[in-house]
Structure formats: C-alpha cells, structure tokens
Design an enzyme around this catalytic site. Structure first.
Site, PDB file in Angstrom:
ATOM      1  N   GLU A 134       1.011  -1.455   0.319  1.00  0.00           N
ATOM      2  CA  GLU A 134       0.424   0.063   0.184  1.00  0.00           C
ATOM      3  C   GLU A 134       1.673   1.468  -0.465  1.00  0.00           C
ATOM      4  O   GLU A 134       1.693   1.368   0.902  1.00  0.00           O
ATOM      5  CB  GLU A 134      -1.204  -0.031   1.382  1.00  0.00           C
ATOM      6  CG  GLU A 134      -1.382   1.759   1.834  1.00  0.00           C
ATOM      7  CD  GLU A 134      -2.081   1.493   2.713  1.00  0.00           C
ATOM      8  OE1 GLU A 134      -2.277   0.159   3.368  1.00  0.00           O
ATOM      9  OE2 GLU A 134      -2.619   2.645   3.178  1.00  0.00           O
ATOM     10  N   GLU A 139      -2.767  11.851   2.769  1.00  0.00           N
ATOM     11  CA  GLU A 139      -3.517  11.640   4.293  1.00  0.00           C
ATOM     12  C   GLU A 139      -3.609  12.252   5.457  1.00  0.00           C
ATOM     13  O   GLU A 139      -2.039  12.773   5.206  1.00  0.00           O
ATOM     14  CB  GLU A 139      -2.759   9.831   4.484  1.00  0.00           C
ATOM     15  CG  GLU A 139      -3.867   9.723   5.040  1.00  0.00           C
ATOM     16  CD  GLU A 139      -3.573   8.091   5.386  1.00  0.00           C
ATOM     17  OE1 GLU A 139      -2.521   7.722   5.530  1.00  0.00           O
ATOM     18  OE2 GLU A 139      -4.658   7.262   5.896  1.00  0.00           O
TER      19      GLU A 139
END
Ligand SMILES: *[C@@H]1O[C@H](CO)[C@@H](O)[C@H](O)[C@H]1NC(C)=O
Ligand SMILES: *[C@@H]1O[C@H](CO)[C@@H](O)[C@H](O)[C@H]1NC(C)=O
Ligand SMILES: *[C@@H]1O[C@H](CO)[C@@H](O)[C@H](O)[C@H]1NC(C)=O
Ligand SMILES: *[C@@H]1O[C@H](CO)[C@@H](O)[C@H](O)[C@H]1NC(C)=O
Length: 381
Positions: A134, A139
């Site tokens: 990932e 974020e």
C-alpha cells in the site's frame, strides 16, 4: 560510468529520446467521465471502524458529482443531522483496474478534505493486502497541518533516512505488523500541502512515480507545478522536478517483491481507528468525543475533495519487466552479448502478461536489447 562504453550501438541510438521523456498519458479521470472506471464500497466503514456509510454508485449523487467548473467533488454529507451513533454518508471509491510499476500517477486538486473527525486519503493498494503493498500519497486526520506519505507492506521493507527527500522521515519500518501498522512515513514540512492552506494556495499537484528502482512522491503547490505537468500534451520527466517529498529506494525495500499492481482509492473516513482515537482527536479538536462531533452536519463543510483530474502515465523505464531482465541476464550477460538480453527481455514481457511498459511501446527486439542495457546502465551508474 565506464559501463557506457559497453552499451551496444543499437541501444545508444535509442537511448536519448526514450530516457528523457518516456512517460505518456495512459488513463485520465476527469470531468464528466471522472467516475467511469471506479467501484464504490456500498457498506458501512467495516475496515477502520469509522462513523461512515460509504455509498453505492447508485446512492452517490449527493456526495460524488461533477461541479459546474467540471471538477469532481467527493465529499462527506453536510446536510443530515444524525441520531446518536448514526453513520454519515461518505465515499470510498476504487479503480476497477490496477496499475503496475512503470507508472506515474498525478492528481491535480483544488481542495482536500479537512476538519475534526475527518480522515481522507488518496492512495494505492494491491488487490491482496498486505502482501501486495500500500502507498498513501495523501493522507491526513483532524486538524493535521501538512500531508504525510506512507507505505505499508509485509515484513522486510524499509525507508532509508540517507535518501534525499524534502520530507522528514518519522518512521522507517514499512511492516504493517510493527507499531500498529504505522508504516514508513514522510511528513511534508510545508503547510500548503494540506488543509486550509492547501485550498488558499489554489491547491496543487500530487505526483507519484511507481518504479522498480524506487517509489517517490512529490507535492507541488499550484504556483510551482512543473510545465510538463501543466500541459495535457506533455511527457512528464520526474528527473527534472527536483527532490521528491518522500522517496523509497529499492536498496532498502525491494519494490518488485513488496508491490503488486495497484488499484487507486479515494476515501473520506470519519473517526475510527485513527482520527477517532481520543489521544488523536482531543488534542486539536477539544473535549467531546469524535462520535458526538459527527452528529452535526455543519462540521463537514470542508470535508471534500475538489479534483480537476487524475492522470496516469505509462512508459516509465523502470518497470517490473525491465528489472526482470536485469535479474535474469545479469550484468555479465549484458556485456557478453545482446542475444541473451533480448531473450531475457522477451521472457520478462511474458512474465507480466504482455504489459511490458517500455518494451511493449517500442516494440522491436532491438529496442528490448537497448532498454535492457539501459536498465543495467542505470543500476551501474
Ligand atoms: C466489508 O464490506 C465489503 C463491501 O460491502 C464486503 O465486500 C466485505 O465482505 C465486508 N467485510 C467484512 C469483514 O465485513
Ligand atoms: C531521519 O533523520 C532526521 C534528521 O536527522 C531525524 O530528525 C529523523 O528522526 C530521522 N528519522 C528516523 C526514522 O530515524
Ligand atoms: C504552519 O501553520 C501553523 C499554524 O497556523 C503556524 O504556527 C506555522 O508557523 C506555519 N508554518 C509555516 C512553515 O508556515
Ligand atoms: C455543505 O458544504 C458546502 C461547501 O463544501 C457548502 O457550499 C454548502 O452550503 C454546505 N451545505 C449545507 C447544507 O450547509
């Protein structure tokens, strides 16, 4: 440097143009067709225990649409008052297709979601997690001021603090099993990389290069976007962009091994395993609980992405196939004779189901030899 003299003539003839601007546009998500090719979650947030219901595509009109300017708005519902412990509508959307190494992924956005309880991300992940890896390009949680980039993998992949990057490496172990899946994380020192400051600066561009010799992420505020990312026709060349914010070289994380082809996901979680933890929520968002905060719709006026485009470029030189060539033929093979490099290139292409980025684009066996030599050359330099 001395490897240069060993590159076969046919390779030299091909190298200059290919090496400088190999990336060409492969896929665009923008405008009225932005939502084509994405799948919607259609369930409560059963992954991070958040206070959201992620709508189906059929339910998405109020939270995933294209505005008058032609930009995609992906948002948290800011109209509905919730009952205690109610779930607020939001979006988690994932590309149906995957993108393998050799890609450059570019998001141009005017606004990113922020505010208390809010946990948005633009990220990539393998179909099989965590074995296929990932990569979080963008974020944030709550009132976090700047972006952070992280990778999450199985055991054995590390970031290297000796790598030059403009971000600060705050944790180097990418193993999802270490420190509650913290991930190897770079924090951007620039306020404009997230939150109100991002929007005030007119937004900007996030660009991520997924290459077999390393994964790198850049952020450019609107005023500093390189010319080769501003024009649709351009062939972007990351080697001219300066240092990335986050950089993960293959020397401390074998990218081929830890990263399978990646789907892209955009989502906005609320509360849950990160944003909602009292130790994370309370310091910046006050005394109440995150669950209480979610009830009032007016708390989510800024919880939206405004995205003008997501573009994916292919043709990067450091594809999975190029590395397979290097591994299969070895440097001795390249010096010893082109023939073995050619056949290894063919094997490499077959190994990735004919996708073969650069080799496929150029097409000829002679080109495969040149590119194989280039891959080796880049490693030797
Ligand atoms: C979570 O929701 C997704 C989408 O509906 C579903 O496919 C998956 O099985 C659910 N997982 C769990 C653990 O409930
Ligand atoms: C990396 O180096 C910087 C600067 O010396 C330091 O502040 C940071 O803590 C280091 N990160 C890790 C994970 O060791
Ligand atoms: C970023 O914003 C915070 C809060 O507004 C401020 O204290 C800080 O000085 C800013 N940092 C930079 C580098 O501008
Ligand atoms: C929701 O937020 C948007 C800004 O993101 C704002 O324009 C709109 O008025 C808000 N809706 C309501 C019902 O307050």
């Amino acid at each position: 440097m001395r490897w240069r003299s060993l590159v076969p003539f046919s390779a030299l003839a091909l190298l200059p143009a290919a090496a400088q601007s190999a990336y060409t546009l492969e896929q665009v998500y923008a405008g009225d067709t932005f939502y084509d090719g994405w799948e919607f979650w259609g369930n409560r947030d059963n992954l991070t225990n958040g206070a959201t219901y992620y709508v189906t595509k059929g339910e998405s009109a109020g939270v995933a649409y294209t505005n008058e300017a032609g930009n995609a708005i992906i948002r948290v519902d800011n109209r509905s008052e919730l009952a205690p412990n109610g779930l607020r509508n939001s979006v988690r959307m994932t590309t149906a297709r995957t993108f393998d190494l050799g890609r450059l992924i570019v998001m141009d956005a005017l606004h990113l979601p922020y505010g208390c309880a809010t946990w948005p991300a633009f990220w990539a992940h393998a179909v099989s997690w965590p074995s296929g890896g990932e990569i979080d390009f963008f974020e944030g949680v709550n009132l976090q001021e700047t972006n952070q980039v992280a990778m999450h993998t199985v055991s054995g992949c590390y970031a290297d603090n000796a790598t030059q990057a403009t971000g600060e490496l705050t944790f180097n172990n990418c193993d999802h099993g270490v420190d509650a899946n913290r991930g190897c994380t770079f924090v951007d020192p620039r306020n404009g990389s997230y939150g109100a400051d991002f929007a005030a600066g007119g937004g900007g561009v996030y660009a991520a290069e997924l290459a077999s010799d390393g994964i790198s992420v850049w952020f450019f505020p609107r005023a500093d976007i390189p010319a080769d990312l501003r024009s649709e026709a351009a062939t972007p060349d990351p080697t001219t962009w300066g240092l990335p914010m986050a950089s993960y070289p293959s020397t401390t994380c074998n990218i081929n091994q830890y990263f399978a082809p990646q789907q892209l996901t955009i989502n906005i979680a609320l509360c849950g395993d990160w944003a909602g933890q009292p130790g994370v929520f309370s310091p910046t968002c006050g005394m109440g609980t995150c669950a209480d905060y979610v009830k009032d719709p007016s708390n989510f006026d800024n919880a939206y992405f405004e995205i003008s485009s997501i573009r994916v470029f292919s043709g990067g030189l450091n594809t999975r196939a190029a590395t397979a060539v290097a591994a299969a033929s070895g440097i001795i093979g390249a010096i010893g004779g082109q023939a073995s490099a050619v056949s290894a290139a063919e094997r490499g292409r077959t190994a990735v189901g004919g996708q073969g980025g650069v080799a496929g684009a150029v097409g000829a066996a002679a080109a495969a030899a040149g590119l194989a030599a280039l891959a080796l050359l880049q490693r030797a330099l």
